[in-house]
Design an enzyme around this catalytic site. Sequence first.
Site, PDB file in Angstrom:
ATOM      1  N   GLY A 122       0.703  -1.229   0.023  1.00 47.17           N
ATOM      2  CA  GLY A 122      -0.026   0.042  -0.029  1.00 47.17           C
ATOM      3  C   GLY A 122       0.698   1.106   0.175  1.00 47.17           C
ATOM      4  N   ASP A 123       1.976   1.144   0.693  1.00 48.57           N
ATOM      5  CA  ASP A 123       2.996   2.298   0.812  1.00 48.57           C
ATOM      6  C   ASP A 123       3.531   2.435  -0.561  1.00 48.57           C
ATOM      7  OD1 ASP A 123       2.270   2.393   3.410  1.00 48.57           O
ATOM      8  OD2 ASP A 123       4.012   0.976   3.811  1.00 48.57           O
TER       9      ASP A 123
HETATM   10  N1  LIG Z   1      -1.877 -10.698  -4.428  1.00 52.10           N
HETATM   11  C1  LIG Z   1      -1.540  -9.580  -4.934  1.00 52.10           C
HETATM   12  N2  LIG Z   1      -1.343  -9.686  -6.325  1.00 52.10           N
HETATM   13  C2  LIG Z   1      -1.077  -8.605  -7.040  1.00 52.10           C
HETATM   14  N3  LIG Z   1      -0.731  -7.453  -6.657  1.00 52.10           N
HETATM   15  C3  LIG Z   1      -1.056  -7.313  -5.192  1.00 52.10           C
HETATM   16  C4  LIG Z   1      -1.324  -8.308  -4.333  1.00 52.10           C
HETATM   17  N4  LIG Z   1      -1.463  -7.818  -3.159  1.00 52.10           N
HETATM   18  C5  LIG Z   1      -1.343  -6.603  -3.244  1.00 52.10           C
HETATM   19  N5  LIG Z   1      -0.813  -6.359  -4.501  1.00 52.10           N
HETATM   20  C6  LIG Z   1      -0.655  -4.822  -5.068  1.00 52.10           C
HETATM   21  O1  LIG Z   1      -0.432  -3.939  -4.030  1.00 52.10           O
HETATM   22  C7  LIG Z   1      -1.810  -2.963  -3.926  1.00 52.10           C
HETATM   23  C8  LIG Z   1      -1.806  -2.679  -2.557  1.00 52.10           C
HETATM   24  O2  LIG Z   1      -2.138  -3.756  -1.746  1.00 52.10           O
HETATM   25  P1  LIG Z   1      -3.240  -3.879  -0.432  1.00 52.10           P
HETATM   26  O3  LIG Z   1      -4.837  -3.483  -0.976  1.00 52.10           O
HETATM   27  O4  LIG Z   1      -2.931  -5.106   0.168  1.00 52.10           O
HETATM   28  O5  LIG Z   1      -2.966  -2.402   0.131  1.00 52.10           O
HETATM   29  P2  LIG Z   1      -2.734  -2.379   1.738  1.00 52.10           P
HETATM   30  O6  LIG Z   1      -3.544  -3.198   2.598  1.00 52.10           O
HETATM   31  O7  LIG Z   1      -2.671  -0.866   2.022  1.00 52.10           O
HETATM   32  O8  LIG Z   1      -1.127  -2.890   1.863  1.00 52.10           O
HETATM   33  P3  LIG Z   1      -0.327  -3.111   3.257  1.00 52.10           P
HETATM   34  O9  LIG Z   1      -0.809  -2.624   4.599  1.00 52.10           O
HETATM   35  O10 LIG Z   1       0.333  -4.440   3.262  1.00 52.10           O
HETATM   36  O11 LIG Z   1       0.986  -2.010   2.890  1.00 52.10           O
HETATM   37  C9  LIG Z   1      -2.822  -3.404  -4.764  1.00 52.10           C
HETATM   38  O12 LIG Z   1      -3.507  -2.670  -5.306  1.00 52.10           O
HETATM   39  C10 LIG Z   1      -2.003  -4.117  -5.886  1.00 52.10           C
HETATM   40  O13 LIG Z   1      -1.575  -3.367  -6.859  1.00 52.10           O
HETATM   41  O1  LIG Z   2       1.082   0.046  12.807  1.00 51.13           O
HETATM   42  P1  LIG Z   2       0.877   0.899  11.714  1.00 51.13           P
HETATM   43  O2  LIG Z   2       1.416   2.217  11.823  1.00 51.13           O
HETATM   44  O3  LIG Z   2      -0.673   1.030  11.220  1.00 51.13           O
HETATM   45  O4  LIG Z   2       1.519   0.061  10.240  1.00 51.13           O
HETATM   46  C1  LIG Z   2       3.032  -0.253  10.412  1.00 51.13           C
HETATM   47  C2  LIG Z   2       3.480  -1.344   9.320  1.00 51.13           C
HETATM   48  O5  LIG Z   2       2.766  -2.550   9.628  1.00 51.13           O
HETATM   49  O6  LIG Z   2       3.001  -0.561   8.043  1.00 51.13           O
HETATM   50  C3  LIG Z   2       4.001  -0.754   7.289  1.00 51.13           C
HETATM   51  C4  LIG Z   2       3.430  -1.571   6.163  1.00 51.13           C
HETATM   52  O7  LIG Z   2       2.581  -0.820   5.532  1.00 51.13           O
HETATM   53  C5  LIG Z   2       5.062  -1.879   7.923  1.00 51.13           C
HETATM   54  O8  LIG Z   2       6.549  -1.411   7.431  1.00 51.13           O
HETATM   55  C6  LIG Z   2       4.778  -1.405   9.372  1.00 51.13           C
HETATM   56  O9  LIG Z   2       5.336  -2.491  10.311  1.00 51.13           O
END
Ligand SMILES: Nc1ncnc2c1ncn2[C@@H]1O[C@H](COP(=O)(O)OP(=O)(O)OP(=O)(O)O)[C@@H](O)[C@H]1O
Ligand SMILES: O=P(O)(O)OC[C@@]1(O)O[C@H](CO)[C@@H](O)[C@@H]1O
Length: 305
Positions: free
Chosen positions: A249-250
């Site tokens: 997501g980041d």
């Molecule tokens: N299984 C997957 N296959 C392909 N792309 C993925 C997959 N999981 C994540 N992504 C990519 O990463 C983007 C962000 O994923 P996600 O919706 O899990 O965000 P998030 O929950 O904010 O992530 P995180 O908190 O783990 O950083 C998606 O829009 C996609 O482009």
């Molecule tokens: O506890 P928060 O601040 O919600 O999330 C922190 C965290 O899970 O977010 C990043 C991935 O997005 C990791 O690097 C880190 O450990």
Amino acid sequence: MIYTVTLNPSIDYVIEVDQVHLGGLNRTKTEEKLPGGKGINVTQVLHRLGVHSTALGFIGGFTGDYIERFLQTQHLSTDFIKVHEDTRINVKLKSETAETEINAKGPTITPENYEALKGKIHNLTNNDTLVLSGSIPSSLPPSTYEELVEICSRNNTRFVVDAEGELLKKTLYFKPFLIKPNHHELGQLFNTKITSIDEAVPHAKELITMGAQNVIVSLAGGGAVFVNNSAVYTASAPKGEVKSSVGAGDSMVAGFLAAYEQTKSIEEAFRFSIASGSATAFSLGLCTKEKVESLLPQVKLEKGD
Ligand SMILES: Nc1ncnc2c1ncn2[C@@H]1O[C@H](COP(=O)(O)OP(=O)(O)OP(=O)(O)O)[C@@H](O)[C@H]1O
Ligand SMILES: O=P(O)(O)OC[C@@]1(O)O[C@H](CO)[C@@H](O)[C@@H]1O
């Protein structure tokens, strides 16, 4: 200049086992200690994509020193405020079947520490962008994000928010340039469950009417939605082997900002954002520019209404 704020940075202790034995001894196959926290990840990915930013936030103790040294070795710019207690360690446990995360509470932030951060944000101008991402430590007031974006709003500093629930909701009044809830967070905001792109679109539009200028909703492997006042785009996610989705997501936030800075095109920024998220999901650690560019041809936008 882009600034990121990480109120609660972490060392991400990323470990891999074949299977998790709850209540038993587990031995790792691989392990890494990476600097983390959402804003710090955004700064790292921006750097890899060729865009300079400075990481702000609170850092402390031996864990804080580790993060700072790690980032400086990569020639990243940091301007952290030192706190007394140790920066947290978050455990990211990957097995063949699941990814489990244990995020720690983090150190105490004193009112003086908080005032020092506000001072730095006061100094930003209308040429700057501030990215606020992640949870806030319990020692800070729940109104923290609201207070920080109010300062941005007064100084015409563009700001981006990637946070959950009320933290995000309360910033909408101040018109964030970009917000990026995932589908679970979007569902929580509207007291519902969102499982598809079609279900996400109307709620993303509601966030626009509530004040956001641009909204990306990510649905992990299910793709993503982009909405602003003049357009709706959806796209499926590239295909590949997921190694660790920590920071996906980041990477989306960083990818969007990097491409927008370089092209000023919302469409290009959204495509690059998806490729960046997936490039991180398909890597152990954060994406590289080469990996993002290799996935770009797979990202096809569909125009919605
Ligand atoms: N299984 C997957 N296959 C392909 N792309 C993925 C997959 N999981 C994540 N992504 C990519 O990463 C983007 C962000 O994923 P996600 O919706 O899990 O965000 P998030 O929950 O904010 O992530 P995180 O908190 O783990 O950083 C998606 O829009 C996609 O482009
Ligand atoms: O506890 P928060 O601040 O919600 O999330 C922190 C965290 O899970 O977010 C990043 C991935 O997005 C990791 O690097 C880190 O450990």
